[in-house]
Design a protein around this motif. Sequence first.
Motif, PDB file in Angstrom:
ATOM      1  N   ALA A 213      -7.922   3.201  -5.663  1.00 20.67           N
ATOM      2  CA  ALA A 213      -8.349   4.143  -4.630  1.00 20.67           C
ATOM      3  C   ALA A 213      -7.616   3.941  -3.307  1.00 20.67           C
ATOM      4  O   ALA A 213      -7.811   4.708  -2.369  1.00 20.67           O
ATOM      5  CB  ALA A 213      -9.856   3.993  -4.401  1.00 20.67           C
ATOM      6  N   MET A 214      -6.750   2.951  -3.235  1.00 17.05           N
ATOM      7  CA  MET A 214      -6.030   2.690  -1.986  1.00 17.05           C
ATOM      8  C   MET A 214      -5.022   3.795  -1.698  1.00 17.05           C
ATOM      9  O   MET A 214      -4.497   4.451  -2.605  1.00 17.05           O
ATOM     10  CB  MET A 214      -5.291   1.351  -2.075  1.00 17.05           C
ATOM     11  N   SER A 215      -4.708   3.986  -0.420  1.00 18.82           N
ATOM     12  CA  SER A 215      -3.689   4.948  -0.023  1.00 18.82           C
ATOM     13  C   SER A 215      -2.310   4.393  -0.358  1.00 18.82           C
ATOM     14  O   SER A 215      -2.133   3.193  -0.586  1.00 18.82           O
ATOM     15  CB  SER A 215      -3.772   5.215   1.482  1.00 18.82           C
ATOM     16  N   ASP A 216      -1.310   5.297  -0.369  1.00 18.88           N
ATOM     17  CA  ASP A 216       0.063   4.860  -0.615  1.00 18.88           C
ATOM     18  C   ASP A 216       0.492   3.813   0.409  1.00 18.88           C
ATOM     19  O   ASP A 216       1.129   2.810   0.067  1.00 18.88           O
ATOM     20  CB  ASP A 216       1.017   6.057  -0.543  1.00 18.88           C
ATOM     21  N   ALA A 217       0.156   4.044   1.665  1.00 21.89           N
ATOM     22  CA  ALA A 217       0.582   3.122   2.721  1.00 21.89           C
ATOM     23  C   ALA A 217      -0.002   1.730   2.499  1.00 21.89           C
ATOM     24  O   ALA A 217       0.689   0.716   2.662  1.00 21.89           O
ATOM     25  CB  ALA A 217       0.166   3.659   4.085  1.00 21.89           C
ATOM     26  N   ASP A 218      -1.288   1.669   2.092  1.00 16.79           N
ATOM     27  CA  ASP A 218      -1.913   0.371   1.846  1.00 16.79           C
ATOM     28  C   ASP A 218      -1.286  -0.320   0.631  1.00 16.79           C
ATOM     29  O   ASP A 218      -1.123  -1.544   0.612  1.00 16.79           O
ATOM     30  CB  ASP A 218      -3.411   0.536   1.636  1.00 16.79           C
ATOM     31  N   LEU A 219      -0.921   0.468  -0.381  1.00 19.33           N
ATOM     32  CA  LEU A 219      -0.285  -0.111  -1.562  1.00 19.33           C
ATOM     33  C   LEU A 219       1.092  -0.664  -1.222  1.00 19.33           C
ATOM     34  O   LEU A 219       1.508  -1.707  -1.749  1.00 19.33           O
ATOM     35  CB  LEU A 219      -0.179   0.937  -2.669  1.00 19.33           C
TER      36      LEU A 219
END
Length: 307
Positions: free
Chosen positions: A4-10
């Motif tokens: 469920a993480m955003s692309d930026a967090d990944l």
Amino acid sequence: MIDAMSDADLVRLARAGDAAGLGVLLHRHEARMLATAYALLGYGPEAQDAVQEAFVVALSRLATLRDPETVGPWLRGIVRRVCLASRRVRSPILVADVGVDVAAAAADPAELLERQALRDWVWHALEQLTPNLRLVSLLRYFTEANAYTQIAQLCGVPVGTVRSRLSEARKKLAEQLRATAAVAHPDAAARTLRSHREAEESLAAMRAGSVAATLAETWSPSAEVALPDGTLEHGYGRLARIITANHEDGVRYRLTNVVASSDVSVWETEFLNPPDKPLHCAPAGVWLHFLDAGRTQRFRLLHVPQP
């Protein structure tokens, strides 16, 4: 939760060495990357290979992505460059710089440290591959001698073998990256900088006329030497005579890149011909050293034609 993480967090998670974050990120964008490859190369294994190669390149360059929010377009851009490169005879597939970016260090030391940590992770994983798989990977992703035909010449194997080794190397590399995400990684830049310094010193000694003496210091006397004309020599005597003759004719060598693993060192050079003999040598060359205890045991020289 990671799904469920955003692309930026990944991206931030992957940069910190988390293989699971990297895996989710690439899986999330794989379909669009494949669509880009299919549009450029058509449906088939070449497009799938291009996406696999784009994964490796993306991993190597992840620290250079300035805006994590744009990782999707960035990944598809890498796919496009890989696809276009596969349609050209000689085109570099650029990966992370193994040297030290002084400008980046001055601008953002934290970013530089992040980039170095990711680089060391990649190189540590590469070192876990078998020598054959590591060699084709080094040539494909870290040098300009990355066309299948050039890799085949340097490795002394058919093009089909190069393709199969690269395919296996990509799978093994992904496994090693997952396995080594949490371990300490040796400083890859130190080895490369040391090899670069040795290459510069060797070429400088050759320019001073000490070719045979220079080779004697770092080569085995019975080294196997494969020359561009297809001949195979035992001992570096003929190679020393060729380099000396080129020097006397006014040819100079300029080092453009060095790539080094634990048992291989690759020098890329430009051949600077004299004005009155512009076609004396090919424009560039690749010097492939197979090392044992730091000494060259086998050597292959590839002349690279004008692209």
